[in-house]
Design a protein around this motif. Structure first.
Motif, PDB file in Angstrom:
ATOM      1  N   VAL A  46      -5.472 -13.195  -4.433  1.00 49.72           N
ATOM      2  CA  VAL A  46      -5.179 -14.440  -5.155  1.00 49.72           C
ATOM      3  C   VAL A  46      -5.814 -14.406  -6.543  1.00 49.72           C
ATOM      4  O   VAL A  46      -5.179 -14.775  -7.534  1.00 49.72           O
ATOM      5  N   ALA A  47      -7.046 -13.933  -6.633  1.00 48.86           N
ATOM      6  CA  ALA A  47      -7.706 -13.827  -7.938  1.00 48.86           C
ATOM      7  C   ALA A  47      -6.950 -12.856  -8.846  1.00 48.86           C
ATOM      8  O   ALA A  47      -6.798 -13.108 -10.055  1.00 48.86           O
ATOM      9  N   ALA A  48      -6.447 -11.764  -8.294  1.00 52.61           N
ATOM     10  CA  ALA A  48      -5.658 -10.809  -9.069  1.00 52.61           C
ATOM     11  C   ALA A  48      -4.357 -11.450  -9.555  1.00 52.61           C
ATOM     12  O   ALA A  48      -3.923 -11.206 -10.684  1.00 52.61           O
ATOM     13  N   ALA A  49      -3.758 -12.275  -8.718  1.00 48.09           N
ATOM     14  CA  ALA A  49      -2.531 -12.981  -9.116  1.00 48.09           C
ATOM     15  C   ALA A  49      -2.809 -13.908 -10.296  1.00 48.09           C
ATOM     16  O   ALA A  49      -2.039 -13.951 -11.258  1.00 48.09           O
ATOM     17  N   ILE A  50      -3.900 -14.629 -10.231  1.00 46.40           N
ATOM     18  CA  ILE A  50      -4.269 -15.528 -11.331  1.00 46.40           C
ATOM     19  C   ILE A  50      -4.488 -14.712 -12.602  1.00 46.40           C
ATOM     20  O   ILE A  50      -3.989 -15.069 -13.676  1.00 46.40           O
ATOM     21  N   ALA A  51      -5.206 -13.601 -12.490  1.00 47.57           N
ATOM     22  CA  ALA A  51      -5.472 -12.744 -13.645  1.00 47.57           C
ATOM     23  C   ALA A  51      -4.185 -12.160 -14.229  1.00 47.57           C
ATOM     24  O   ALA A  51      -4.095 -11.929 -15.439  1.00 47.57           O
ATOM     25  N   ARG A  81       0.806  -1.216   0.000  1.00 43.91           N
ATOM     26  CA  ARG A  81       0.000   0.000   0.000  1.00 43.91           C
ATOM     27  C   ARG A  81       0.836   1.260   0.000  1.00 43.91           C
ATOM     28  O   ARG A  81       0.380   2.316  -0.422  1.00 43.91           O
ATOM     29  N   SER A  82       2.069   1.176   0.509  1.00 47.10           N
ATOM     30  CA  SER A  82       2.905   2.372   0.680  1.00 47.10           C
ATOM     31  C   SER A  82       4.285   2.161   0.050  1.00 47.10           C
ATOM     32  O   SER A  82       5.251   1.848   0.754  1.00 47.10           O
ATOM     33  N   PRO A  83       4.397   2.333  -1.266  1.00 47.74           N
ATOM     34  CA  PRO A  83       5.693   2.118  -1.920  1.00 47.74           C
ATOM     35  C   PRO A  83       6.834   2.942  -1.325  1.00 47.74           C
ATOM     36  O   PRO A  83       7.975   2.493  -1.293  1.00 47.74           O
ATOM     37  N   ASP A  84       6.521   4.125  -0.807  1.00 46.27           N
ATOM     38  CA  ASP A  84       7.563   4.975  -0.220  1.00 46.27           C
ATOM     39  C   ASP A  84       8.144   4.394   1.068  1.00 46.27           C
ATOM     40  O   ASP A  84       9.232   4.769   1.477  1.00 46.27           O
ATOM     41  N   PRO A  94       0.668   1.980  -5.145  1.00 41.42           N
ATOM     42  CA  PRO A  94      -0.019   1.350  -4.035  1.00 41.42           C
ATOM     43  C   PRO A  94      -0.979   0.259  -4.494  1.00 41.42           C
ATOM     44  O   PRO A  94      -1.657   0.404  -5.508  1.00 41.42           O
ATOM     45  N   ALA A  95      -0.990  -0.810  -3.736  1.00 42.67           N
ATOM     46  CA  ALA A  95      -1.868  -1.946  -4.022  1.00 42.67           C
ATOM     47  C   ALA A  95      -2.267  -2.605  -2.715  1.00 42.67           C
ATOM     48  O   ALA A  95      -1.435  -3.224  -2.059  1.00 42.67           O
ATOM     49  N   ALA A  97      -8.581  -5.218  -6.443  1.00 39.72           N
ATOM     50  CA  ALA A  97      -8.256  -6.204  -7.481  1.00 39.72           C
ATOM     51  C   ALA A  97      -7.464  -5.607  -8.633  1.00 39.72           C
ATOM     52  O   ALA A  97      -6.464  -6.194  -9.070  1.00 39.72           O
ATOM     53  N   SER A  98      -7.866  -4.461  -9.141  1.00 42.34           N
ATOM     54  CA  SER A  98      -7.175  -3.913 -10.311  1.00 42.34           C
ATOM     55  C   SER A  98      -5.768  -3.428  -9.961  1.00 42.34           C
ATOM     56  O   SER A  98      -4.819  -3.669 -10.711  1.00 42.34           O
ATOM     57  N   ALA A  99      -5.604  -2.770  -8.811  1.00 41.86           N
ATOM     58  CA  ALA A  99      -4.270  -2.319  -8.401  1.00 41.86           C
ATOM     59  C   ALA A  99      -3.357  -3.510  -8.121  1.00 41.86           C
ATOM     60  O   ALA A  99      -2.177  -3.511  -8.485  1.00 41.86           O
TER      61      ALA A  99
END
Length: 124
Positions: free
Chosen positions: A92-97, A38-41, A54-55, A60-62
């Motif tokens: 997990v669904a985002a990883a599969i996608a 969530r916080s790349p910095d 951030p994710a 799901a999309s991020a």
């Protein structure tokens, strides 16, 4: 391992105690990785690692964008949010996608539906 991803490992939770140790060990071994959070910095600066986000687990999309190019996901369990199971399922669904071949989910010893430690119930 898929040739198209060249063995890149995505690691979540890299600003926490466990995720940061996993990422550091992978960097020490020269493994290319994506640090996802969530916080790349706040993410560590490690050789061979690229920051993604951030994710959040529930976005799901991020998460899908952050995981593009990874062959393996190390999914370090997040904090109790009241929606953790849904958030992890979304990740997990985002990883599969995104085309991730493997997911390594970090759980707890003794996870069960009757565990006295609530986090262990969620992990079950």
């Amino acid at each position: 391992m898929s040739d198209k991803h060249h063995g890149t490992v995505a690691v979540t939770g890299v600003t926490g105690a466990l995720g940061s140790r996993i990422a550091a060990r992978l960097a020490d071994r020269g493994v290319p990785q994506l640090l996802v959070g969530r916080s790349p910095d706040r993410m560590p600066d490690l050789p061979g690692a690229r920051r993604r986000g951030p994710a959040a687990y529930g976005d799901a999309s991020a998460m899908r964008r952050a995981l593009e190019g990874a062959s393996t996901l190390v999914l370090v369990s997040g904090h109790r949010t009241g929606r953790r199971l849904e958030e992890h399922a979304t990740a997990v669904a985002a990883a599969i996608a995104a085309g991730v071949d493997r997911v390594l989910y970090v759980s707890l010893v003794g996870a069960s539906p009757t565990a006295t430690y609530l986090n262990a119930r969620d992990q079950y």
